[in-house]
Scaffold this motif. Structure first.
Motif, short mmCIF file in Angstrom:
data_model
loop_
_atom_site.label_atom_id
_atom_site.label_comp_id
_atom_site.label_asym_id
_atom_site.label_seq_id
_atom_site.Cartn_x
_atom_site.Cartn_y
_atom_site.Cartn_z
N PRO A 13 0.84 -1.30 0.02
CA PRO A 13 0.04 0.03 -0.03
C PRO A 13 0.87 1.15 0.09
CG PRO A 13 0.02 -0.98 2.04
CD PRO A 13 0.54 -2.03 1.23
N VAL A 14 2.08 1.25 0.60
CA VAL A 14 2.97 2.36 0.59
C VAL A 14 3.41 2.53 -0.87
CG1 VAL A 14 5.08 3.40 1.50
CG2 VAL A 14 3.80 1.83 2.90
N PHE A 15 3.85 1.68 -1.48
CA PHE A 15 4.08 1.60 -2.93
C PHE A 15 3.19 2.12 -3.63
CE2 PHE A 15 4.89 -0.60 -7.26
CZ PHE A 15 5.97 0.02 -7.46
N GLU A 16 1.78 1.68 -3.65
CA GLU A 16 0.81 2.22 -4.53
C GLU A 16 0.36 3.69 -4.12
OE1 GLU A 16 -0.67 0.74 -6.98
OE2 GLU A 16 0.66 -0.93 -6.85
N GLY A 17 0.58 4.01 -3.03
CA GLY A 17 0.21 5.18 -2.74
C GLY A 17 1.11 6.57 -3.07
N LEU A 18 2.28 6.06 -3.22
CA LEU A 18 3.25 6.83 -3.78
C LEU A 18 3.13 6.94 -5.27
CD1 LEU A 18 5.92 8.32 -3.84
CD2 LEU A 18 7.26 6.44 -4.10
N LYS A 19 2.86 5.83 -6.01
CA LYS A 19 2.60 5.56 -7.28
C LYS A 19 1.39 6.63 -7.65
CE LYS A 19 2.10 1.88 -9.59
NZ LYS A 19 1.68 0.60 -9.71
N ASN A 20 0.22 6.82 -6.89
CA ASN A 20 -0.69 7.64 -7.08
C ASN A 20 -0.53 8.97 -6.97
OD1 ASN A 20 -2.48 5.51 -7.60
ND2 ASN A 20 -3.05 5.20 -5.47
N GLN A 21 0.54 9.52 -6.31
CA GLN A 21 1.03 10.79 -5.89
C GLN A 21 2.00 11.44 -6.90
OE1 GLN A 21 -0.52 12.73 -3.72
NE2 GLN A 21 -1.72 10.83 -3.24
N VAL A 22 2.64 10.65 -7.60
CA VAL A 22 3.38 11.15 -8.40
C VAL A 22 2.90 11.26 -9.88
CG1 VAL A 22 5.70 10.28 -7.43
CG2 VAL A 22 4.50 8.97 -9.13
N PRO A 23 3.40 12.16 -10.88
CA PRO A 23 2.52 12.24 -12.12
C PRO A 23 2.44 10.89 -13.05
CG PRO A 23 4.43 13.89 -11.75
CD PRO A 23 4.33 12.84 -10.76
N ASN A 24 1.48 10.90 -13.50
CA ASN A 24 0.99 9.80 -14.35
C ASN A 24 1.65 9.85 -15.85
OD1 ASN A 24 0.00 7.40 -14.92
ND2 ASN A 24 -2.04 8.35 -15.70
N VAL A 25 2.59 8.95 -15.97
CA VAL A 25 3.27 8.93 -17.38
C VAL A 25 3.00 7.41 -18.12
CG1 VAL A 25 4.99 10.29 -16.47
CG2 VAL A 25 5.43 7.78 -16.25
N ALA A 26 3.11 7.67 -19.30
CA ALA A 26 3.11 6.47 -20.41
C ALA A 26 4.09 5.43 -19.84
CB ALA A 26 3.16 7.12 -21.68
N PRO A 27 3.39 4.14 -19.98
CA PRO A 27 4.07 2.97 -19.59
C PRO A 27 5.41 2.94 -20.63
CG PRO A 27 1.91 2.32 -20.10
CD PRO A 27 1.93 3.80 -20.44
#
Length: 262
Positions: free
Chosen positions: A90-104
């Motif tokens: 959940p910590v990892f996913e929380g960080l992913k949700n806070q940083v800019p969304n970029v293309a795979p």
């Protein structure tokens, strides 16, 4: 290699270092891999308190099972061993949700993989700070000083490195002598940072036996032209990684200010 004497040497080195630093124990991240299995066992043999920390992040079930098997075995063998489990998913996913969304992309995959390693480093230092212990690194010689196959300020962020002068083959020899679980000894090495089944060899393009050979050849002054076929290919892989990852192996560059400018 004089296995028993090497084991005693490392255990005494760990104990002496901790004693001289007035430290009472170690913290080790346990992944279910051979390096962390050996390192945690060596720390346990010092008789000092040893905390084994399991830190899954979308981890493969096989890796979790091996880690738990090893920790249970260590606790049964050594009364100074304890364990902690911190689910960092959940910590990892929380960080992913806070940083800019970029293309795979491959760069995104690598950045997220390194983020996992750095979250684990932070967790290990939380427990080290809480107890006043040292974080023991799990990197071996080929990874740390050969191809730089680790995350800077992730699994590379440690207080001391007890197995960093051992080749991978020597890690296996010591692990066998110390009765690290057979499931760990037989498992294909993996950093477990991508949430899939890819092995270290899949990522690097060469086995650890091949990389050890290439490391020895480079140390002996050999060059690309000295080899052909698969050996030439392996030597190129080793040389490329050894070159691009020197920033991990060398001290942090410091900009020195000329005396006459101060």
């Amino acid at each position: 290699m004089k296995t028993d004497k090497v084991i005693d040497h490392i255990v005494n080195w760990l104990k002496d270092y901790a004693t001289n630093a007035n430290i009472k124990g170690f913290v080790v991240g346990v992944s279910g891999g051979i390096d962390s299995g050996l390192t945690s066992t060596l720390c346990a043999k010092t008789g000092l308190q040893t905390i084994c920390v399991e830190m899954p992040i979308h981890q493969a079930k096989s890796q979790v099972t091996r880690a738990q098997e090893h920790i249970a075995q260590l606790k049964q063998r050594f009364s100074n061993v304890s364990d902690e489990r911190v689910d960092l998913t959940p910590v990892f996913e929380g960080l992913k949700n806070q940083v800019p969304n970029v293309a795979p992309s491959a760069k995104l995959d690598l950045s997220l993989a390194n983020t996992r390693a750095r979250l684990r480093m932070t967790t290990l230092y939380y427990f080290a700070g809480l107890h006043g212990y040292l974080v023991a690194g799990t990197g071996n010689k080929v990874e740390d000083f050969g191809v730089g196959f680790y995350t800077k300020y992730g699994d590379g962020g440690v207080d001391l490195s007890p197995i960093a002068d051992l080749m991978k083959s020597e890690v296996y020899q010591l692990a066998k002598a110390l009765d690290v679980p057979e499931s760990i000894q037989k498992a294909a090495p993996t950093d477990g940072l991508f949430g899939d089944s890819r092995s270290d060899e899949d990522q690097i393009g060469a086995s650890y036996d091949e990389l050890e050979w290439a490391m020895n050849q480079q140390d002996a002054g050999k060059h690309f032209d000295d080899f052909s076929g698969r050996k030439h290919e392996v030597f190129k892989i080793y040389h490329r990684l050894n070159t691009v990852n020197q920033h991990k192996m060398q001290p942090i560059p410091v900009c020195k200010i000329p005396f006459d400018l101060k």
